[in-house]
Scaffold this motif. Structure first.
Motif, PDB file in Angstrom:
ATOM      1  N   LEU A 142       0.821  -1.068   0.196  1.00 39.83           N
ATOM      2  CA  LEU A 142       0.118  -0.134   0.024  1.00 39.83           C
ATOM      3  C   LEU A 142       0.915   1.265   0.111  1.00 39.83           C
ATOM      4  O   LEU A 142       0.672   2.080  -0.843  1.00 39.83           O
ATOM      5  CB  LEU A 142      -1.113   0.108   0.976  1.00 39.83           C
ATOM      6  N   GLY A 143       1.827   1.139   0.737  1.00 44.97           N
ATOM      7  CA  GLY A 143       2.759   2.493   0.814  1.00 44.97           C
ATOM      8  C   GLY A 143       3.526   2.501  -0.554  1.00 44.97           C
ATOM      9  O   GLY A 143       3.704   3.801  -0.709  1.00 44.97           O
ATOM     10  N   CYS A 144       4.092   1.613  -0.959  1.00 44.15           N
ATOM     11  CA  CYS A 144       4.646   1.595  -2.451  1.00 44.15           C
ATOM     12  C   CYS A 144       3.519   2.424  -3.616  1.00 44.15           C
ATOM     13  O   CYS A 144       3.884   3.075  -4.322  1.00 44.15           O
ATOM     14  CB  CYS A 144       5.236   0.293  -2.883  1.00 44.15           C
ATOM     15  N   ILE A 145       2.182   1.945  -3.366  1.00 44.89           N
ATOM     16  CA  ILE A 145       1.085   2.311  -4.286  1.00 44.89           C
ATOM     17  C   ILE A 145       0.900   3.865  -4.072  1.00 44.89           C
ATOM     18  O   ILE A 145       1.079   4.580  -5.074  1.00 44.89           O
ATOM     19  CB  ILE A 145      -0.019   1.696  -4.050  1.00 44.89           C
ATOM     20  N   LEU A 146       1.237   4.149  -2.883  1.00 44.70           N
ATOM     21  CA  LEU A 146       0.869   5.726  -2.602  1.00 44.70           C
ATOM     22  C   LEU A 146       1.842   6.654  -2.969  1.00 44.70           C
ATOM     23  O   LEU A 146       1.511   7.791  -3.390  1.00 44.70           O
ATOM     24  CB  LEU A 146       0.569   5.728  -0.757  1.00 44.70           C
ATOM     25  N   PHE A 147       3.053   6.161  -2.964  1.00 45.28           N
ATOM     26  CA  PHE A 147       4.136   7.089  -3.064  1.00 45.28           C
ATOM     27  C   PHE A 147       5.166   6.798  -4.451  1.00 45.28           C
ATOM     28  O   PHE A 147       6.313   7.077  -4.384  1.00 45.28           O
ATOM     29  CB  PHE A 147       5.020   6.974  -1.836  1.00 45.28           C
ATOM     30  N   LYS A 148       4.559   5.781  -5.126  1.00 44.54           N
ATOM     31  CA  LYS A 148       5.445   5.367  -6.216  1.00 44.54           C
ATOM     32  C   LYS A 148       5.375   6.783  -7.467  1.00 44.54           C
ATOM     33  O   LYS A 148       4.696   7.577  -7.248  1.00 44.54           O
ATOM     34  CB  LYS A 148       4.782   4.350  -7.150  1.00 44.54           C
ATOM     35  N   GLU A 149       6.560   6.579  -8.278  1.00 43.33           N
ATOM     36  CA  GLU A 149       6.497   7.559  -9.182  1.00 43.33           C
ATOM     37  C   GLU A 149       5.587   7.446 -10.296  1.00 43.33           C
ATOM     38  O   GLU A 149       5.145   6.269 -10.483  1.00 43.33           O
ATOM     39  CB  GLU A 149       7.973   7.337  -9.630  1.00 43.33           C
ATOM     40  N   SER A 150       5.471   8.473 -10.930  1.00 41.59           N
ATOM     41  CA  SER A 150       4.170   8.663 -12.089  1.00 41.59           C
ATOM     42  C   SER A 150       4.873   7.586 -13.167  1.00 41.59           C
ATOM     43  O   SER A 150       6.087   7.609 -13.291  1.00 41.59           O
ATOM     44  CB  SER A 150       4.300   9.851 -12.826  1.00 41.59           C
ATOM     45  N   GLY A 151       3.794   6.619 -13.598  1.00 45.82           N
ATOM     46  CA  GLY A 151       4.433   5.901 -14.767  1.00 45.82           C
ATOM     47  C   GLY A 151       4.732   4.501 -14.260  1.00 45.82           C
ATOM     48  O   GLY A 151       4.759   3.451 -14.987  1.00 45.82           O
ATOM     49  N   ALA A 152       4.766   4.395 -12.936  1.00 46.83           N
ATOM     50  CA  ALA A 152       5.083   2.942 -12.280  1.00 46.83           C
ATOM     51  C   ALA A 152       3.925   1.912 -12.506  1.00 46.83           C
ATOM     52  O   ALA A 152       2.790   2.468 -12.377  1.00 46.83           O
ATOM     53  CB  ALA A 152       5.666   3.055 -10.882  1.00 46.83           C
ATOM     54  N   SER A 153       4.154   0.756 -12.915  1.00 47.51           N
ATOM     55  CA  SER A 153       3.294  -0.074 -13.122  1.00 47.51           C
ATOM     56  C   SER A 153       2.852  -0.639 -11.622  1.00 47.51           C
ATOM     57  O   SER A 153       3.609  -1.360 -11.157  1.00 47.51           O
ATOM     58  CB  SER A 153       3.623  -1.171 -14.040  1.00 47.51           C
ATOM     59  N   VAL A 154       1.296  -0.466 -11.450  1.00 40.32           N
ATOM     60  CA  VAL A 154       0.959  -1.406 -10.482  1.00 40.32           C
ATOM     61  C   VAL A 154       0.933  -2.975 -10.422  1.00 40.32           C
ATOM     62  O   VAL A 154       1.063  -3.376  -9.357  1.00 40.32           O
ATOM     63  CB  VAL A 154      -0.623  -0.861 -10.108  1.00 40.32           C
ATOM     64  N   HIS A 155       0.616  -3.273 -11.655  1.00 41.86           N
ATOM     65  CA  HIS A 155       0.546  -4.919 -11.915  1.00 41.86           C
ATOM     66  C   HIS A 155       1.973  -5.353 -11.792  1.00 41.86           C
ATOM     67  O   HIS A 155       2.353  -6.351 -11.062  1.00 41.86           O
ATOM     68  CB  HIS A 155       0.221  -5.127 -13.316  1.00 41.86           C
ATOM     69  N   GLY A 156       3.327  -4.690 -11.978  1.00 44.69           N
ATOM     70  CA  GLY A 156       4.571  -4.948 -11.832  1.00 44.69           C
ATOM     71  C   GLY A 156       4.615  -4.931 -10.514  1.00 44.69           C
ATOM     72  O   GLY A 156       5.537  -5.881  -9.931  1.00 44.69           O
ATOM     73  N   LEU A 157       4.472  -3.947  -9.771  1.00 46.14           N
ATOM     74  CA  LEU A 157       4.635  -3.947  -8.253  1.00 46.14           C
ATOM     75  C   LEU A 157       3.914  -5.168  -7.440  1.00 46.14           C
ATOM     76  O   LEU A 157       4.792  -5.717  -6.687  1.00 46.14           O
ATOM     77  CB  LEU A 157       4.064  -2.659  -7.656  1.00 46.14           C
ATOM     78  N   PHE A 158       2.819  -5.656  -8.118  1.00 44.33           N
ATOM     79  CA  PHE A 158       2.168  -6.562  -7.407  1.00 44.33           C
ATOM     80  C   PHE A 158       2.600  -7.783  -7.462  1.00 44.33           C
ATOM     81  O   PHE A 158       3.017  -8.672  -6.637  1.00 44.33           O
ATOM     82  CB  PHE A 158       0.676  -6.695  -7.761  1.00 44.33           C
ATOM     83  N   LYS A 159       3.251  -8.116  -9.026  1.00 45.76           N
ATOM     84  CA  LYS A 159       4.026  -9.074  -9.279  1.00 45.76           C
ATOM     85  C   LYS A 159       5.251  -9.474  -8.272  1.00 45.76           C
ATOM     86  O   LYS A 159       5.651 -10.419  -7.772  1.00 45.76           O
ATOM     87  CB  LYS A 159       4.520  -9.425 -10.792  1.00 45.76           C
ATOM     88  N   SER A 160       5.847  -8.218  -8.090  1.00 44.49           N
ATOM     89  CA  SER A 160       7.315  -8.401  -7.557  1.00 44.49           C
ATOM     90  C   SER A 160       6.825  -8.421  -6.020  1.00 44.49           C
ATOM     91  O   SER A 160       7.638  -9.424  -5.377  1.00 44.49           O
ATOM     92  CB  SER A 160       7.882  -7.027  -7.463  1.00 44.49           C
ATOM     93  N   PHE A 161       5.809  -7.883  -5.346  1.00 41.49           N
ATOM     94  CA  PHE A 161       5.639  -8.175  -4.005  1.00 41.49           C
ATOM     95  C   PHE A 161       5.024  -9.568  -3.602  1.00 41.49           C
ATOM     96  O   PHE A 161       5.285 -10.180  -2.560  1.00 41.49           O
ATOM     97  CB  PHE A 161       4.401  -7.159  -3.643  1.00 41.49           C
ATOM     98  N   ALA A 162       4.584 -10.229  -4.685  1.00 40.58           N
ATOM     99  CA  ALA A 162       3.976 -11.575  -4.612  1.00 40.58           C
ATOM    100  C   ALA A 162       5.032 -12.501  -4.331  1.00 40.58           C
ATOM    101  O   ALA A 162       5.430 -13.234  -3.684  1.00 40.58           O
ATOM    102  CB  ALA A 162       3.173 -11.980  -5.775  1.00 40.58           C
ATOM    103  N   GLN A 163       6.038 -12.005  -5.109  1.00 41.27           N
ATOM    104  CA  GLN A 163       7.358 -13.023  -5.206  1.00 41.27           C
ATOM    105  C   GLN A 163       8.121 -12.565  -3.938  1.00 41.27           C
ATOM    106  O   GLN A 163       8.672 -13.700  -3.161  1.00 41.27           O
ATOM    107  CB  GLN A 163       8.407 -12.564  -6.262  1.00 41.27           C
ATOM    108  N   LEU A 164       8.072 -11.487  -3.365  1.00 34.48           N
ATOM    109  CA  LEU A 164       8.891 -11.230  -2.210  1.00 34.48           C
ATOM    110  C   LEU A 164       8.034 -11.877  -0.954  1.00 34.48           C
ATOM    111  O   LEU A 164       8.685 -12.134  -0.062  1.00 34.48           O
ATOM    112  CB  LEU A 164       8.908  -9.778  -2.059  1.00 34.48           C
ATOM    113  N   ALA A 165       6.896 -11.815  -0.946  1.00 40.65           N
ATOM    114  CA  ALA A 165       5.945 -12.365   0.035  1.00 40.65           C
ATOM    115  C   ALA A 165       6.181 -13.870   0.400  1.00 40.65           C
ATOM    116  O   ALA A 165       6.577 -14.308   1.476  1.00 40.65           O
ATOM    117  CB  ALA A 165       4.440 -12.018  -0.253  1.00 40.65           C
ATOM    118  N   PHE A 166       6.288 -14.601  -0.822  1.00 38.10           N
ATOM    119  CA  PHE A 166       6.706 -15.851  -0.676  1.00 38.10           C
ATOM    120  C   PHE A 166       8.071 -16.196  -0.191  1.00 38.10           C
ATOM    121  O   PHE A 166       8.300 -16.903   0.832  1.00 38.10           O
ATOM    122  CB  PHE A 166       6.342 -16.842  -2.043  1.00 38.10           C
TER     123      PHE A 166
END
Length: 268
Positions: A142-166
């Motif tokens: 949630l924090g990364c979504i709120l403060f991400k740079e313009s143009g950053a992919s939410v889908h890309g962030l979610f994929k990366s976070f899913a891998q980090l979570a595991f």
């Protein structure tokens, strides 16, 4: 099942405190990203530092700090270390606490075997750790979504976070179960905190040494923290060789814990 619920209730306050502290710290660090990005830290001159040292501390790609994934990947590695400490503390306290507090006599009076004691405590503490990590990951995302740079992919962030979570979940379970193994040797939990800190920082240092010197690269496999380093996971995805190593450690530690505790002379 009674012991499982009792173990969960015992640690619920500690769980909430850790979630609040880590959550606030995570949001605080992520909220600094816009200001840090404007300062242009990616242009810092680090040429005077050895490349191996920069690699060991995940600073080899300063340009990545201009992105939320790169910035978060560097900053959150310290939260990952703290997470390892939390998991290790849960494990090292679990079995030794019963003898230290004299409650092992109460457990012995119940129709429950030693194997059931270990199994119930492992399941309860694994659940506590899983809740902590899931909530921590949700807050961080949630924090990364709120403060991400313009143009950053939410889908890309979610994929990366899913891998980090595991990866982070496996890392924490490794420290948790290894903590149980240590706890099976202890008759008091007075040294549990120092043992937890020692195990996490020792393995982290082994990982640093392994990355700084190719001759000792195998030492990285003794560092569960490297399984879930956000900068590495975000860049390369899940490191399955580290995951397999951690799973082997978990399996061996589980079996040894059951075997040792079953034969241990308990102070009733």
């Amino acid at each position: 099942m009674t012991l499982f619920r009792l173990e969960c209730r015992t640690h619920i306050k500690t769980l909430v405190i850790w979630i609040v502290v880590v959550g606030v710290l995570t949001l605080g660090l992520v909220s600094l990203f816009p200001a840090m990005k404007d300062m242009g830290l990616q242009q810092m001159d680090l040429k005077s530092m050895p490349k191996d040292m920069l690699k060991a501390f995940n600073l080899s790609d300063m340009a990545a700090l201009a992105t939320i994934k790169g910035y978060f990947g560097y900053e959150y590695q310290y939260i990952v270390i703290a997470t390892g400490i939390f998991a290790a503390m849960l494990g090292t306290n679990a079995l030794a606490r019963e003898e230290a507090e004299g409650t092992i006599g109460y457990l012995y009076a119940q129709p429950i075997t030693r194997l059931s004691i270990v199994g119930s405590k492992m399941l309860a503490n694994s659940l506590l750790y899983t809740v902590y990590w899931a909530v921590s990951m949700a807050i961080a995302f949630l924090g990364c979504i709120l403060f991400k740079e313009s143009g950053a992919s939410v889908h890309g962030l979610f994929k990366s976070f899913a891998q980090l979570a595991f990866s982070g979940w496996v890392m924490g379970l490794t420290f948790l179960v290894f903590g149980f193994l240590l706890s099976s040797f202890l008759s008091t939990n007075k040294s549990a905190t120092s043992l937890s800190l020692g195990v996490v920082f020792l393995t982290f240092i082994l990982g640093v040494v392994g990355k700084m010197n190719d001759d000792f690269q195998a030492l990285v496999f003794f560092s569960p923290v490297d399984t879930a380093l956000p900068s590495t996971v975000f860049k390369n995805g899940i490191e399955w060789n580290y995951i397999v190593t951690d799973l082997i450690v978990i399996m061996v530690s589980c079996l040894l814990t059951f075997w040792i505790y079953k034969r241990k002379d308990l102070k009733v």
